[in-house]
Design an enzyme around this catalytic site. Structure first.
Site, PDB file in Angstrom:
ATOM      1  N   SER A 113       1.023  -1.194  -0.069  1.00 55.00           N
ATOM      2  CA  SER A 113       0.002   0.075  -0.188  1.00 55.00           C
ATOM      3  C   SER A 113       0.913   1.334   0.022  1.00 55.00           C
ATOM      4  O   SER A 113       1.959   1.189   0.727  1.00 55.00           O
ATOM      5  CB  SER A 113      -0.996  -0.052   1.353  1.00 55.00           C
TER       6      SER A 113
ATOM      7  N   SER B 243      -1.522   2.488  -8.246  1.00 51.80           N
ATOM      8  CA  SER B 243      -2.785   3.234  -8.650  1.00 51.80           C
ATOM      9  C   SER B 243      -2.268   4.312  -9.480  1.00 51.80           C
ATOM     10  O   SER B 243      -2.723   4.496 -10.754  1.00 51.80           O
ATOM     11  CB  SER B 243      -3.825   3.782  -7.732  1.00 51.80           C
TER      12      SER B 243
ATOM     13  N   ASP C 268      -8.679  -1.471  -4.510  1.00 52.35           N
ATOM     14  CA  ASP C 268      -9.398  -0.711  -3.832  1.00 52.35           C
ATOM     15  C   ASP C 268     -10.956  -0.526  -4.333  1.00 52.35           C
ATOM     16  O   ASP C 268     -12.119  -0.653  -3.809  1.00 52.35           O
ATOM     17  CB  ASP C 268      -8.987   1.017  -3.657  1.00 52.35           C
TER      18      ASP C 268
ATOM     19  N   ASN D  30     -10.152 -12.326  -3.463  1.00 52.28           N
ATOM     20  CA  ASN D  30     -10.163 -11.077  -3.876  1.00 52.28           C
ATOM     21  C   ASN D  30      -9.439 -11.215  -5.311  1.00 52.28           C
ATOM     22  O   ASN D  30      -9.776 -10.788  -6.351  1.00 52.28           O
ATOM     23  CB  ASN D  30      -9.749 -10.179  -2.906  1.00 52.28           C
TER      24      ASN D  30
ATOM     25  N   SER E 247      -2.155  -7.763  -3.633  1.00 52.51           N
ATOM     26  CA  SER E 247      -1.836  -9.168  -3.900  1.00 52.51           C
ATOM     27  C   SER E 247      -0.708  -9.694  -3.390  1.00 52.51           C
ATOM     28  O   SER E 247       0.334 -10.062  -4.051  1.00 52.51           O
ATOM     29  CB  SER E 247      -1.991  -9.538  -5.486  1.00 52.51           C
TER      30      SER E 247
ATOM     31  N   GLY F  75      -3.806  -6.624  10.829  1.00 58.34           N
ATOM     32  CA  GLY F  75      -3.429  -7.398   9.681  1.00 58.34           C
ATOM     33  C   GLY F  75      -3.307  -6.421   8.431  1.00 58.34           C
ATOM     34  O   GLY F  75      -3.892  -6.835   7.415  1.00 58.34           O
TER      35      GLY F  75
END
Ligand code: PPS
Ligand code: ADP
EC number: 2.7.1.25
Length: 289
Positions: free
Chosen positions: A120, A125, A148, A168, A192, A241
């Protein structure tokens, strides 16, 4: 042999009960389950209070029926499950009259999946956006699946526990595969974190069509960016997490494109990194029909 129509509480149920006689599967309007049953068995099923427990929706309450229907025995049901869930049977692939190569010819490009993985805040993005813009300017059609964003719709039932992350990634991998089949350059940008899950998505596609891009940005850099304030919350124990803090991230071992954070502003510009990916695609022939 007669047909029984029984209302089910879930939509789009296609009933398949091997061993109950003939071809028991029919495409019907949502919420109706149609079964063809031998006359002698009809009463048992019609009287069952939990009919749709045997209608490929919920198999937990069907134990009492297994004596009458050997096809529903536990062993048989295990064989019909995928990832712990029951798997539909009697589904047949339909070929289309227009093939992928026709669509690619039309679009003058080859469908593929650009899979952008990283922590992250690593810039997934941002690079996805720069890449789609740069390709658009060259007349190439892309579509971006951002982790997201997909979690707002298709994957809104999923959390961040490991099996949900796996699901996901699996779903996004399957959707990306469809886009690639259309002939689109599909950009999937999601953390991922597990190698095995990324490899599973790779294996869905023909050799070469899965282009793994690793945003190799150290944790401390991502954490210093922290545009959403999530690292701060994770460090304070308010998010459990969180990838890189108390959840693992497994870096790719053999990615196609490595975008390493060097601290050098000119080589780390999103536009420049997008050009690196475009060069890769060009060399591999993905930008022609
Ligand atoms: N626990 C936890 N761990 C990691 N990330 C978290 C978490 N909770 C929320 N978020 C936000 O969700 C975005 C990651 O979603 P993904 O679908 O890419 O994650 S995953 O691939 O399923 O691991 C991620 O977006 P990016 O910052 O764009 O990566 C976060 O903003
Ligand atoms: N190449 C880059 N150099 C410097 N900052 C960047 C770069 N790419 C992204 N950023 C910044 O880092 C932050 C996180 O970027 P983002 O694309 O949202 O990452 P991710 O999608 O991986 O969470 C944003 O504030 C963004 O402006």
């Amino acid at each position: 042999m007669e047909k029984l129509a029984i209302r089910a509480s879930r939509p789009s149920v296609f009933c398949s009960l091997p061993g109950l006689g003939g071809n028991s599967q029919r495409r019907r309007p949502p919420s109706d389950v149609f079964l063809k049953l031998p006359a002698e068995n009809r009463k048992i099923v019609a009287n069952s209070a939990s009919f749709h427990s045997i209608s490929a929706v919920n198999v937990s309450a069907q134990a009492s029926l297994t004596a009458d229907f050997p096809a529903l025995s536990e062993t048989n049901l295990k064989e019909r499950r995928v990832n712990g869930k029951e798997k539909a049977e009697n589904i047949i692939w339909h070929e289309s009259s227009i093939c992928r190569c026709d669509r690619q010819q039309l679009l003058q490009q080859k469908g593929c999946v650009i899979w952008i993985t990283g922590l992250s805040g690593s810039g997934k993005s941002t690079i996805a956006c720069a890449l789609s813009k740069a390709l658009f300017e060259r007349g190439k059609l892309t579509y971006t699946l951002d982790g997201d964003n997909v979690r707002h719709g298709l994957n809104r039932d999923l959390t961040f526990k490991s099996e949900h992350r796996t699901e996901n990634i699996r779903r996004i991998g399957e959707v990306a595969k469809l886009f690639a089949d259309v002939g689109v350059i599909c950009i999937a940008s999601l953390i991922s974190p597990y190698r095995r899950d990324r490899d599973a998505c790779r294996s869905l596609l023909p050799e070469g069509d899965f282009v793994e891009v690793f945003m190799d940005v150290p944790l401390h850099v991502c954490e210093s960016r922290d545009p959403k304030g999530l690292y701060k919350l994770a460090r304070a124990g308010k998010i459990k997490g969180f990838t890189g803090i108390d959840d693992p991230y497994e870096a790719p071992l053999n990615c196609e494109v490595l975008l390493k954070h060097t601290g050098d502003d000119s080589s780390c510009l999103p536009r420049q990194m997008a050009e690196n990916i475009i060069s890769y695609l060009q060399n591999k022939g993905y930008l022609e029909g």
